[in-house]
Design an enzyme around this catalytic site. Structure first.
Site, PDB file in Angstrom:
ATOM      1  N   ASP A  20       0.820  -1.203   0.000  1.00 24.02           N
ATOM      2  CA  ASP A  20       0.000   0.000   0.000  1.00 24.02           C
ATOM      3  C   ASP A  20       0.861   1.263   0.000  1.00 24.02           C
ATOM      4  OD1 ASP A  20      -2.447   1.162  -0.046  1.00 24.02           O
ATOM      5  OD2 ASP A  20      -3.154   0.199   1.785  1.00 24.02           O
ATOM      6  N   ASN A  68     -10.376  -3.050  -6.909  1.00 23.97           N
ATOM      7  CA  ASN A  68      -9.494  -2.111  -7.617  1.00 23.97           C
ATOM      8  C   ASN A  68      -9.978  -1.735  -9.023  1.00 23.97           C
ATOM      9  OD1 ASN A  68      -6.357  -3.297  -6.142  1.00 23.97           O
ATOM     10  ND2 ASN A  68      -7.690  -1.606  -5.535  1.00 23.97           N
TER      11      ASN A  68
END
Ligand code: FPP
Length: 246
Positions: A20, A68
């Site tokens: 991340d 996503n």
């Protein structure tokens, strides 16, 4: 060489990472988000090599979640191209270094050319043994568990097994990760402290390590710190210590 303050006998066998912070890393440098993903891919490559050097037998990376797809189309397209390009350019060397590559997730939704590269990389490296590198793409843990339930329900419906025969091990065999031991250590970067639908079943007893470092800055030294923290943990798997060592 394994750093001297790490115990080679207490290394995790399987490390999972949630990478991340690529976007923030790029934005803070005035770069487009995709520059962060490019740098993030290079970080992942270094980590894979480091794991191999330090005797860790499996690395699993969350590269693209089922959620996503909701990112801007240009970013999604770039990531798909990046995965494909990395496979084209890096496969040969990874194969030479004994890396076995697997992909987990619903791969049927990926561009056909990427699916072909994935298929090729998995087949070519199937028997390699230095390290097992798994990439989760279009992966979501709830989907994976639902899919396993459906497969098992079909077996019951067809009369091949009874409902009583359903146990942990049968469920495990029907997950994408069948035959892969569960992660010992999960690392998530950039200060987020959640699992985000990643390997929920598999991580029932996984140790977690969270760091504020953004993924592109995750280097050997930060990994070393994560391993030091891991080696200090007392892993009991829900039991008491005396019973475990008996
Ligand atoms: C999360 O950062 C990162 C991703 C969604 C993409 C990760 C993919 C790579 C590093 C490429 C790896 C390549 C292969 C072949 C496995 P973010 O975009 O959520 O960052 P932010 O939280 O700062 O916005």
């Amino acid at each position: 060489m394994i750093p001297l303050d790490l115990n080679p006998e207490k290394m995790p066998q399987h490390v999972a990472v949630i990478m991340d912070g690529n976007g923030r890393w790029a934005t803070s440098r005035g770069l487009p988000r995709i520059a962060g993903h490019r740098q993030g891919a290079s970080t992942l490559k270094q980590l894979l090599r480091c794991c191999k050097d330090w005797g860790i037998k499996a690395l699993t990376a969350y590269a693209f979640s089922t959620e996503n797809w909701q990112r801007p189309i240009e970013e999604v397209d770039f990531l798909m191209l990046l995965f494909e390009r990395l496979l084209r350019h890096e496969l040969e060397q990874m194969h030479r270094e004994g890396v076995r590559i697997s992909f987990i997730g619903d791969l049927s939704a990926l561009p056909a050319s990427l699916q072909a590269e994935i298929e090729r990389s998995m087949t070519e490296t199937l028997h390699n043994q230095a390290i097992h590198f798994t990439v989760a793409v279009n992966y979501g843990s709830r989907n994976e568990i639902t899919r396993a339930c459906r497969q098992i329900a079909q077996l019951v419906e067809q009369g091949k097994i009874s409902a009583e025969a359903i146990n942990d091990s049968l469920i495990e065999q029907n997950l994408y990760t069948a035959d892969t031991p569960a992660p010992d250590l999960l690392i998530r970067t950039s200060g987020e402290m959640r699992l985000s639908n990643f390997l929920l079943w598999q991580m029932a007893y996984t140790e977690m390590y969270f760091t504020d470092i953004l993924w592109p800055d995750f280097d050997r030294e930060v990994f070393h710190q994560a391993l030091l923290s891991y080696q200090k943990r007392d892993r009991r798997f829900g039991q008491v210590k005396a019973l475990l060592s008996a």
